[in-house]
Design a protein around this motif. Sequence first.
Motif, PDB file in Angstrom:
ATOM      1  N   ALA A  90       2.133   3.796  24.549  1.00 22.92           N
ATOM      2  CA  ALA A  90       2.057   3.995  23.273  1.00 22.92           C
ATOM      3  C   ALA A  90       3.243   4.220  22.232  1.00 22.92           C
ATOM      4  O   ALA A  90       3.250   3.756  21.298  1.00 22.92           O
ATOM      5  N   LEU A  95       0.184   6.506  17.824  1.00 20.82           N
ATOM      6  CA  LEU A  95      -0.084   5.186  17.161  1.00 20.82           C
ATOM      7  C   LEU A  95      -0.217   5.460  15.631  1.00 20.82           C
ATOM      8  O   LEU A  95       0.331   4.585  14.900  1.00 20.82           O
ATOM      9  N   LEU A 131       4.973   0.735  21.918  1.00 22.71           N
ATOM     10  CA  LEU A 131       4.147   0.064  20.726  1.00 22.71           C
ATOM     11  C   LEU A 131       4.375   0.795  19.455  1.00 22.71           C
ATOM     12  O   LEU A 131       4.555   0.032  18.400  1.00 22.71           O
ATOM     13  N   TYR A 146      -1.345  -4.649  21.494  1.00 25.11           N
ATOM     14  CA  TYR A 146      -2.246  -3.433  21.889  1.00 25.11           C
ATOM     15  C   TYR A 146      -3.045  -3.794  23.075  1.00 25.11           C
ATOM     16  O   TYR A 146      -2.796  -3.075  24.114  1.00 25.11           O
TER      17      TYR A 146
END
Length: 401
Positions: free
Chosen positions: A23, A82, A26, A51
């Motif tokens: 997470a 996120l 990203l 994702y």
Amino acid sequence: MSHQALFQEAALIRSDAEALEVARRLAAQFAQEAGLRDRERRLPWAELAQYSASGLGGITVPKAYGGAGVSLLTLSQVFRILCAADPSLGQIPQNHFAVLEVFRLLATPAQLRFIYSEVLSGRRLGNAGPEKGQQSMLQLSTRLQRGADRLRLSGQRFYSTGALFADWIPTRAKDESGLTVQVLVPRHAPGVEVIDDWSSFGQRTTASGSVRFEQVLVDEAHLLPVWQLADRPNLTGPVSQLIQASIDAGIAEAALRDAILFVREHARPWLDSGVARASDDPFVIHAIGRLQIDLHAAQEVLDNAARTLDRLLAGDISDAISAEASIAVAEAKVLTTEIALQASEKLFELAGSSATRARHQLDRHWRNARVHTLHDPVRWKYHAIGQYHLNGAFPARHQWN
């Protein structure tokens, strides 16, 4: 660009620690053009492909079915991470995980094997939200009826976050007996129309618009008897609410982060302050301290709510347990709502008029906070909490509690 063109088999995440690591990786990428996506309303097809390929969509699949079976605390923190990068993008999987909790409770072993296999491979579940045109969110005119051959679904929904980007669209309908069922339909099945008519000033790229079902063939293996949840104590509502509160916490974190950065690097001190840097203004320092305390408090109460849900899910669920879970999350929802709004508004007071320039795109934090915190009214969270502690009243059991 379509999801089908970008789809690739997902990686397998095996632990809570790995989920958080993925997470964070990203989020660092998603944050880079978050403002640009918001300004241009550029839908995040490529980012969602990343994702899905990362394996994050499968992190709540139980270990017995090949997943990581992460805790709700980890799931909440993944959403916070996120959404601090891009809350529109971060919100899109909210119903994916909420629906998986419904499957966990109601699905047959064969249905569980199917849906878990789908999400572990990187398939996404969307959502067809409340009825379009109805006064109550609980009203259902969407119908599942048996024709000459098979069951067919017809109806129109709105607030369908994630449906445009999904492989499967879950929705609720009344069956021929008048009972509420959860129906899972392929996103591209004949008769399914997803309309990108979401025009809100915030959360602009969630594509939370309309879905129309017109005589869509339904596989009877893809039905769940959600009517059973009305009389069965469960935590589907608290799990859904935990995700919503986590989204707001992420928005708050981003707003305070950008407020501090702008004050340090760009803001000018007020002439009466007698200091050379805005970051040395005692009133600014005080305000940042207050916001940081409120954010920390919201984060801690949110984490405590997640731990409470993890603990309660490990045992039998009674009416009292369901109520305890709802109240724990309601307390978190109040605090995350308030800090998201405060931090995103206070940002401009502390950073000064130059922060309002369009090129900085800082208004997106307030727009996102204002829109997402309307998901369900905080005034009713206060009411539920007060009723519970003062009068011993349990909150109504539905997906907004």
